[in-house]
Scaffold this motif. Structure first.
Motif, PDB file in Angstrom:
ATOM      1  N   TRP A  21       0.818  -1.222  -0.042  1.00 21.94           N
ATOM      2  CA  TRP A  21      -0.104  -0.090   0.121  1.00 21.94           C
ATOM      3  C   TRP A  21       0.855   1.107   0.034  1.00 21.94           C
ATOM      4  CZ3 TRP A  21      -4.828  -0.908  -0.997  1.00 21.94           C
ATOM      5  CH2 TRP A  21      -5.428  -2.162  -0.682  1.00 21.94           C
ATOM      6  N   ARG A  22       0.334   2.129  -0.694  1.00 22.70           N
ATOM      7  CA  ARG A  22       1.244   3.394  -0.666  1.00 22.70           C
ATOM      8  C   ARG A  22       0.301   4.294  -0.306  1.00 22.70           C
ATOM      9  NH1 ARG A  22       4.663   5.957  -5.126  1.00 22.70           N
ATOM     10  NH2 ARG A  22       4.014   8.073  -5.228  1.00 22.70           N
ATOM     11  N   GLN A  23       0.650   5.209   0.660  1.00 25.78           N
ATOM     12  CA  GLN A  23      -0.041   6.305   1.305  1.00 25.78           C
ATOM     13  C   GLN A  23       0.647   7.431   1.239  1.00 25.78           C
ATOM     14  OE1 GLN A  23      -0.572   4.236   5.139  1.00 25.78           O
ATOM     15  NE2 GLN A  23      -2.236   3.433   4.571  1.00 25.78           N
ATOM     16  N   GLU A  24       0.014   8.902   0.988  1.00 25.90           N
ATOM     17  CA  GLU A  24       0.681  10.069   0.946  1.00 25.90           C
ATOM     18  C   GLU A  24       0.263  10.573   2.035  1.00 25.90           C
ATOM     19  OE1 GLU A  24       1.952  11.138  -2.038  1.00 25.90           O
ATOM     20  OE2 GLU A  24       1.364   9.791  -3.434  1.00 25.90           O
ATOM     21  N   LEU A  25       1.070  11.015   2.935  1.00 31.03           N
ATOM     22  CA  LEU A  25       0.906  11.655   4.179  1.00 31.03           C
ATOM     23  C   LEU A  25       0.749  13.211   4.220  1.00 31.03           C
ATOM     24  CD1 LEU A  25       3.558  10.143   6.528  1.00 31.03           C
ATOM     25  CD2 LEU A  25       1.430   9.265   6.405  1.00 31.03           C
ATOM     26  N   CYS A  26       1.394  13.750   3.283  1.00 38.51           N
ATOM     27  CA  CYS A  26       1.273  15.051   3.006  1.00 38.51           C
ATOM     28  C   CYS A  26       2.126  15.345   1.845  1.00 38.51           C
ATOM     29  CB  CYS A  26       1.673  16.028   4.048  1.00 38.51           C
ATOM     30  SG  CYS A  26       3.575  16.074   4.359  1.00 38.51           S
ATOM     31  N   ASP A  27       2.290  16.809   1.351  1.00 39.91           N
ATOM     32  CA  ASP A  27       3.076  16.929   0.101  1.00 39.91           C
ATOM     33  C   ASP A  27       4.404  16.618   0.407  1.00 39.91           C
ATOM     34  OD1 ASP A  27       3.627  17.710  -2.437  1.00 39.91           O
ATOM     35  OD2 ASP A  27       3.452  19.936  -2.117  1.00 39.91           O
ATOM     36  N   GLY A  28       5.095  15.866  -0.205  1.00 41.55           N
ATOM     37  CA  GLY A  28       6.354  15.277  -0.025  1.00 41.55           C
ATOM     38  C   GLY A  28       6.832  14.169   0.976  1.00 41.55           C
ATOM     39  N   ALA A  29       5.599  13.551   1.333  1.00 40.92           N
ATOM     40  CA  ALA A  29       5.799  12.396   2.230  1.00 40.92           C
ATOM     41  C   ALA A  29       5.123  11.382   1.781  1.00 40.92           C
ATOM     42  CB  ALA A  29       5.843  12.751   3.615  1.00 40.92           C
ATOM     43  N   VAL A  30       5.717  10.007   1.435  1.00 40.03           N
ATOM     44  CA  VAL A  30       4.774   9.030   1.249  1.00 40.03           C
ATOM     45  C   VAL A  30       5.454   7.787   1.892  1.00 40.03           C
ATOM     46  CG1 VAL A  30       6.265   8.537  -0.865  1.00 40.03           C
ATOM     47  CG2 VAL A  30       3.980   7.786  -0.965  1.00 40.03           C
TER      48      VAL A  30
END
Ligand code: MD3
Ligand code: FE
Length: 223
Positions: A21-30
Motif C-alpha cells: 500500500w502506498r499512502q501520501e501523508l502530505c505533500d512530499g511524504a509517502v
C-alpha cells in the motif's frame, strides 16, 4: 502500474501491485507499506555484519542526556552526537575507524524507494541505524544537519511497530500519528523535509526476526 482503490480511512491510498500500500501523508511524504519485505533477509544479514563491526551505542545529546535509542551507522558518513554537538563524521568516534560501507542491498532499496516517490537520482552517503527497545523514544526534532536539503530521506522500519509523530514546521504544531510496521518505507522530501517528527515510547512487542526490538534505517545525503 498502480490502481486506485476505494478506502475508508485513507482516501489517498493506492494499491501498488509489486509491493503493497502506498499512502501520501502530505505533500512530499509517502509511505510505501511493506516495500522492504522482499529484501528482509538480505537487509538483516547486512545489518548483522555492520553491528558486529560498529556496535549500537547510546549517544549523549549536547544537553548531556543519554539517548534511549541506541545508534550506529554505515556509509561514508555517520550521524553522531556528544556534549559538543551533532555532526556527521566519516569515522566511528568509538573505534576511530571508518564506518562500514553501505551494503549494496541498502543502496538499492533506498534508491528504488526514492524513485517510487519521485526522487530519481537519490544516492545516499549515510545510513543512521536506530535501535529501539520498549520505552525508547525520539522526541520531536528536525533533521537539518545534512548539507543538501533538496535530497530526500528514506526510512525503513523493521521489527515491532512504532507510533510515528509527524508534525509541522514548528515544534508546537500538533503532530499526526502514523503507525509504522515491519517492512514499511517512508520517503520524506521537498516540503516535508524540514517537518518536526519523532517516535512515541515503544510499546512491548515481539517480532519473529527481531524479538523485542524495532530497527529503523534512515538513508541520507549528508555531504
Ligand atoms: C520526516 N528516526 O533518525 S524515521 C531520525 O523511526 C529519525 O527512528 C525516526 O527521525 C525513527 O532522525 C523516524 C522517519 C523520518 C526520518 C527523517 C525525517 C521522518 C522524517 C526527516 C524529515 C521529516
Ligand atoms: Fe529525524
Amino acid at each position: 502500474m498502480t490502481m486506485t482503490m476505494t478506502m475508508s480511512l485513507f482516501d489517498t491510498a493506492e494499491y501498488d501491485q509489486d509491493h503493497g500500500w502506498r499512502q501520501e501523508l502530505c505533500d512530499g511524504a509517502v509511505v510505501l507499506r511493506r516495500f522492504a519485505l522482499p529484501d528482509e533477509t538480505a537487509i538483516l544479514a547486512a545489518l548483522h555484519d555492520i553491528v558486529a563491526r560498529t556496535p549500537f551505542r547510546h549517544m549523549v545529546t549536547p544537553g548531556g542526556f543519554r539517548m534511549s535509542v541506541a545508534m550506529t551507522n554505515c556509509g561514508s558518513y555517520g550521524w553522531v552526537t556528544d556534549t559538543t554537538g551533532y555532526r556527521y563524521d566519516s569515522r566511528d568516534p568509538q573505534s576511530g575507524n571508518p564506518w562500514p560501507g553501505m551494503p549494496a542491498a541498502f543502496l538499492e532499496l533506498a534508491h528504488t524507494a526514492a524513485a517510487r516517490a519521485g526522487f530519481s537520482d537519490f544516492v545516499p552517503d549515510a545510513c543512521l541505524i536506530n535501535r529501539y527497545t520498549p520505552g525508547a523514544r525520539l522526541s520531536l526534532h528536525q533533521d537539518k544537519n545534512e548539507q543538501d536539503l533538496s535530497a530526500p530521506i528514506v526510512s525503513v522500519s523493521l521489527g515491532i511497530p512504532a507510533c510515528f509523530l509527524f508534525g509541522g514546521y514548528q515544534r508546537e504544531d500538533k503532530p499526526l500519528r502514523v503507525r509504522l510496521t515491519h517492512g514499511d518505507v517512508v520517503v520524506w522530501g521537498g516540503p516535508a523535509r524540514l517537518r518536526y517528527h519523532g517516535i512515541m515510547p515503544l510499546k512491548d512487542g515481539h517480532h519473529p526476526l527481531l524479538d523485542g526490538h524495532r530497527i529503523n534505517l534512515t538513508f541520507r545525503k549528508a555531504a
